[in-house]
Design a protein around this motif. Structure first.
Motif, mmCIF file in Angstrom:
data_model
loop_
_atom_site.group_PDB
_atom_site.id
_atom_site.type_symbol
_atom_site.label_atom_id
_atom_site.label_comp_id
_atom_site.label_asym_id
_atom_site.label_seq_id
_atom_site.Cartn_x
_atom_site.Cartn_y
_atom_site.Cartn_z
ATOM 1 N N GLU A 145 0.850 -1.190 0.000
ATOM 2 C CA GLU A 145 0.000 0.000 0.000
ATOM 3 C C GLU A 145 0.886 1.240 0.000
ATOM 4 N N HIS A 146 0.791 2.022 -1.051
ATOM 5 C CA HIS A 146 1.581 3.244 -1.191
ATOM 6 C C HIS A 146 0.791 4.410 -0.580
ATOM 7 N N ARG A 147 1.359 5.046 0.424
ATOM 8 C CA ARG A 147 0.660 6.119 1.133
ATOM 9 C C ARG A 147 1.065 7.477 0.567
ATOM 10 N N ILE A 148 0.080 8.239 0.139
ATOM 11 C CA ILE A 148 0.349 9.549 -0.474
ATOM 12 C C ILE A 148 0.359 10.605 0.629
ATOM 13 N N MET A 149 1.508 11.299 0.768
ATOM 14 C CA MET A 149 1.697 12.258 1.860
ATOM 15 C C MET A 149 1.721 13.695 1.350
ATOM 16 N N VAL A 150 1.376 14.616 2.244
ATOM 17 C CA VAL A 150 1.492 16.044 1.931
ATOM 18 C C VAL A 150 2.982 16.373 1.857
ATOM 19 N N PRO A 151 3.448 17.007 0.771
ATOM 20 C CA PRO A 151 4.880 17.313 0.643
ATOM 21 C C PRO A 151 5.369 18.265 1.734
ATOM 22 N N TYR A 152 6.681 18.214 1.968
ATOM 23 C CA TYR A 152 7.306 19.066 2.984
ATOM 24 C C TYR A 152 7.109 20.545 2.629
ATOM 25 N N GLY A 153 6.799 21.358 3.632
ATOM 26 C CA GLY A 153 6.651 22.801 3.421
ATOM 27 C C GLY A 153 5.226 23.250 3.146
ATOM 28 N N VAL A 197 18.608 14.490 -3.525
ATOM 29 C CA VAL A 197 19.173 13.251 -2.972
ATOM 30 C C VAL A 197 20.209 13.483 -1.883
ATOM 31 N N ARG A 198 20.888 14.605 -1.921
ATOM 32 C CA ARG A 198 21.963 14.823 -0.944
ATOM 33 C C ARG A 198 21.454 15.431 0.365
ATOM 34 N N GLN A 199 20.176 15.591 0.491
ATOM 35 C CA GLN A 199 19.581 16.188 1.682
ATOM 36 C C GLN A 199 18.658 15.171 2.343
ATOM 37 N N GLY A 200 18.905 14.868 3.615
ATOM 38 C CA GLY A 200 18.065 13.909 4.325
ATOM 39 C C GLY A 200 16.646 14.423 4.481
ATOM 40 N N ARG A 201 15.675 13.520 4.378
ATOM 41 C CA ARG A 201 14.279 13.926 4.545
ATOM 42 C C ARG A 201 13.993 14.172 6.030
ATOM 43 N N PRO A 202 13.198 15.215 6.330
ATOM 44 C CA PRO A 202 12.991 15.598 7.739
ATOM 45 C C PRO A 202 12.038 14.660 8.478
ATOM 46 N N TYR A 203 12.115 14.693 9.802
ATOM 47 C CA TYR A 203 11.255 13.899 10.675
ATOM 48 C C TYR A 203 11.095 14.649 11.992
ATOM 49 N N LYS A 204 10.198 14.180 12.853
ATOM 50 C CA LYS A 204 9.975 14.856 14.133
ATOM 51 C C LYS A 204 11.118 14.609 15.102
ATOM 52 N N GLU A 205 11.425 13.331 15.332
ATOM 53 C CA GLU A 205 12.516 12.999 16.257
ATOM 54 C C GLU A 205 13.034 11.595 15.991
ATOM 55 N N ARG A 322 10.173 5.115 4.582
ATOM 56 C CA ARG A 322 10.233 5.214 6.049
ATOM 57 C C ARG A 322 9.225 6.247 6.555
ATOM 58 N N ASP A 323 9.101 7.373 5.823
ATOM 59 C CA ASP A 323 8.185 8.439 6.235
ATOM 60 C C ASP A 323 6.724 8.000 6.189
ATOM 61 N N MET A 324 6.423 6.950 5.410
ATOM 62 C CA MET A 324 5.049 6.425 5.383
ATOM 63 C C MET A 324 4.746 5.610 6.641
ATOM 64 N N GLY A 325 5.795 5.305 7.430
ATOM 65 C CA GLY A 325 5.612 4.487 8.626
ATOM 66 C C GLY A 325 6.032 3.045 8.431
ATOM 67 N N THR A 378 7.683 10.161 12.497
ATOM 68 C CA THR A 378 7.610 10.887 11.227
ATOM 69 C C THR A 378 6.836 12.195 11.364
ATOM 70 N N LEU A 379 6.969 13.032 10.346
ATOM 71 C CA LEU A 379 6.195 14.265 10.284
ATOM 72 C C LEU A 379 4.713 13.939 10.112
ATOM 73 N N GLY A 380 3.866 14.912 10.426
ATOM 74 C CA GLY A 380 2.428 14.726 10.229
ATOM 75 C C GLY A 380 1.685 14.666 11.549
ATOM 76 N N SER A 381 0.382 14.905 11.495
ATOM 77 C CA SER A 381 -0.424 14.919 12.713
ATOM 78 C C SER A 381 -0.751 13.511 13.199
ATOM 79 N N GLN A 382 -0.696 12.500 12.284
ATOM 80 C CA GLN A 382 -0.911 11.118 12.725
ATOM 81 C C GLN A 382 0.382 10.572 13.347
ATOM 82 N N GLU A 383 0.225 9.780 14.403
ATOM 83 C CA GLU A 383 1.384 9.183 15.062
ATOM 84 C C GLU A 383 1.885 7.999 14.231
#
Length: 593
Positions: A145-153, A197-205, A322-325, A378-383
């Motif tokens: 299952e591919h989860r479609i996320m709101v892009p960063y920013g 590619v040379r920039q790591g994708r952000p996350y909460k913690e 990873r950001d999809m959980g 991960t980022l986002g309001s869902q845990e």
């Protein structure tokens, strides 16, 4: 756009002037064939560019056009089951367009622009969404299952979203955002997003690593475990089985998705992966293993500069999932070839060489790569919690791990699976040397093993390691004066060590039953072998003869225990434990009488 002219060509390195308005790491198009390149250095209006394609035929005066954007990957449905080159060009689509050989200057989008995907919303109009929120899903294949996320920013109110069939470029939702002045702007969201590619994708913690990545490989899970979200290195000489170990981990590791990077490896090895993975049955789903695999292939005959980019392309794709959980396992085979590409480009840039000609920034580049692994909220309001475990093979020349790439890697990673050519020569696979390997996660994972496997686990594995270390010391005595000079207790230790090595640590990757062992089977096997050791010591104390102990009928059954199918483990192992107890008790009782 910023256009310059070539003034120098040195293999994959091109120097162009008139590039004053360009930025570091901008992607450029070189020559009339529009070869893909990336800016590495800028001196006044001169830019040094590494070209990701063959540069033969380029000469001074040829145009160089900057796209004014960094090297980025396309992230969206269509990644799974696909195979890309080092700069994310789909190799199958290239073959269909240009034939069996890669043609220079070919520009094919990474994701198929014509294929439609069925989008099912998970959010509704009026919802307030943030970067990382899942607004819908696409069933990429029958298992993933591919989860479609709101892009960063992007953060705002969802003003439009609808179910339907879309290409990756079509708008599936619109988000209205407000800036600091109160002005509104509408962003169109598609199934695809891009990321440099040379920039790591952000996350909460980042979270502590307190759970193992179960691999089904006994020597790894038992003695040198890797944590979920951890980093490991597999150094070893040619022919010691690095690639097979990585194939085993890719097949059986308890990850939702595998990203396999063939970086500078032989083409036939990548062919093995391509031929083998579709045929393999995934133990998690019962479907083909390719249904949850992304392959990056940059073989040794491909341009060296693209080899340097392939590592970053792979880990950026892994971070996206990873950001999809999801729990993602990344295999890089091998970072030595990547470091050699760095060394070649550094030499052409005429930088001051470091140890063995590698650039001075080798260690920091390796650290930047491995530090992108981890377990994160991960980022986002869902845990959501996702993990990225990175396992890199290192191919030191002549198997000498004192060379710079191995040493720089060992300073960063926390698990070292040291492959030994002498073990592979004796056909002991996996050829991981238990006397030099280590895992710094072991202590942190003890509580998990105690709670989820058995309270005996720590004691049994500790005793097992102690026996193997004692065997190494006893072998020195045996070589000097022979085995008959050892005491009966030492003979028992040697026999137990032999059983551990041959019956437990040795694992047949090509046997349908032995190729993978669950933690329950590993524990039961360990309990059997160590049970024999403990009871044999008691029998020796009671006066039993060594030959009688070693010739017990149950010994042969313990030696074949690893070939017992998973569904029969409980029944067969219970029988063996009873037989072991009965035969040892009979032996001890005979001596007492």
């Amino acid at each position: 756009m910023n256009e310059g002219r070539i003034v120098k060509v040195s293999g994959p390195l091109v120097v162009a002037e008139g590039m004053r308005n360009s930025n570091m790491f901008d992607v450029v198009r070189v020559g009339k064939e529009n070869l893909i390149g990336e800016i590495l250095e800028i001196h006044e209006d001169r830019a040094s560019i590494q070209v990701y394609e063959e540069t033969s035929g380029l000469g001074p005066g040829a145009p160089v056009v900057s796209t004014m954007a960094p090297l980025s990957v396309e992230l969206g449905p269509g990644l799974i089951e696909n195979i890309f080159d080092g700069i994310q060009r789909p190799l199958e689509a290239m073959r269909q367009q240009t034939g069996g050989n890669i043609t220079r200057g070919v520009s094919i989008p990474a994701l198929d622009r014509s294929r439609k995907w069925h989008f099912v919303p998970r959010a509704k109009t009026g919802d307030y969404v943030r970067a990382g929120d899942i607004i819908g899903v696409v069933q990429e294949n029958e298992v993933f299952e591919h989860r479609i996320m709101v892009p960063y920013g992007i953060e705002g109110t969802l003003i439009e979203i609808s179910e339907g069939d879309y290409t990756v470029e079509e708008t599936v939702a619109r988000v209205e955002t407000k800036d600091a002045t109160g002005a509104t702007k509408v962003h169109a969201l598609t199934l695809m997003q891009k990321w440099p590619v040379r920039q790591g994708r952000p996350y909460k913690e980042k979270l502590p690593l307190d759970e193992p990545l179960i691999t089904g490989q006994r020597i790894i899970d038992t003695l040198f475990p890797i944590a979920l979200g951890g980093v490991a290195a597999i150094p070893g000489p040619f022919g010691s089985g690095k690639t097979v170990v990585q194939h085993q981990l890719a097949k059986w590791a308890a990850a939702d998705l595998v990203v396999y990077i063939g970086c500078g490896e032989r083409g036939n090895e990548m062919t093995d992966v391509l031929m083998e993975f579709p045929e393999l049955k995934d133990p998690r789903t019962g479907k083909s293993l390719m249904k949850r695999t992304v392959l990056i292939a940059n073989t040794s005959d491909m341009p060296v500069a693209a080899r340097e980019a392939s590592i970053y392309t792979g880990i950026t794709i892994a971070e996206y999932f990873r950001d999809m959980g999801y729990n993602v396992a990344l295999m890089a085979d091998s970072t030595s070839r990547w470091a050699e590409a760095l060394r070649e480009m550094s030499g052409r840039l005429e930088e001051m060489p470091g140890e063995e000609g590698y650039p001075a920034y080798l260690s920091s580049r390796l650290a930047q790569f491995y530090e992108r692994a981890g377990k994160v909220r991960t980022l986002g309001s869902q845990e959501r919690i996702g993990s990225l475990s990175a396992i890199g093979a290192v191919s030191p020349p002549g198997g000498d791990i004192s060379e710079p790439v191995s040493q720089a890697t060992l300073r960063i990673v926390k698990v070292f699976w040291g492959l030994d050519y002498s073990l592979s020569y004796r056909r002991h696979f996996p050829a991981i040397n238990w006397l030099v390997s280590y895992s710094l996660y072991e202590e942190r994972l003890r509580d998990w093993y105690t709670e989820n496997v058995s309270r005996d686990w720590v004691r049994l594995t500790g005793d097992m390691m102690r026996i193997l270390q004692e065997e190494a010391e006893l072998q020195e005595i045996v070589q000097l004066v022979g085995v008959d000079a050892l005491s009966p207790m030492d003979r028992v230790t040697l026999e137990a060590a032999r059983s551990i090595r041959e019956d437990y640590l040795q694992q047949d990757a090509f046997n349908d039953v032995d190729t993978y062992a669950t933690l329950n089977k590993q524990y039961r096997m360990l309990r059997l072998i160590m049970g024999f050791y403990y009871k044999a010591r008691d029998a020796v104390r009671a006066g039993a003869g060594i030959s009688e102990i070693f010739n017990l009928p149950v010994r042969e059954r313990i030696g074949r225990a690893k070939f017992v199918p998973e569904d029969k483990v409980s029944q067969v192992y219970d029988e063996m434990e009873k037989d072991l107890e009965t035969q040892m008790d009979a032996l001890t009782a005979k001596e007492d009488n």
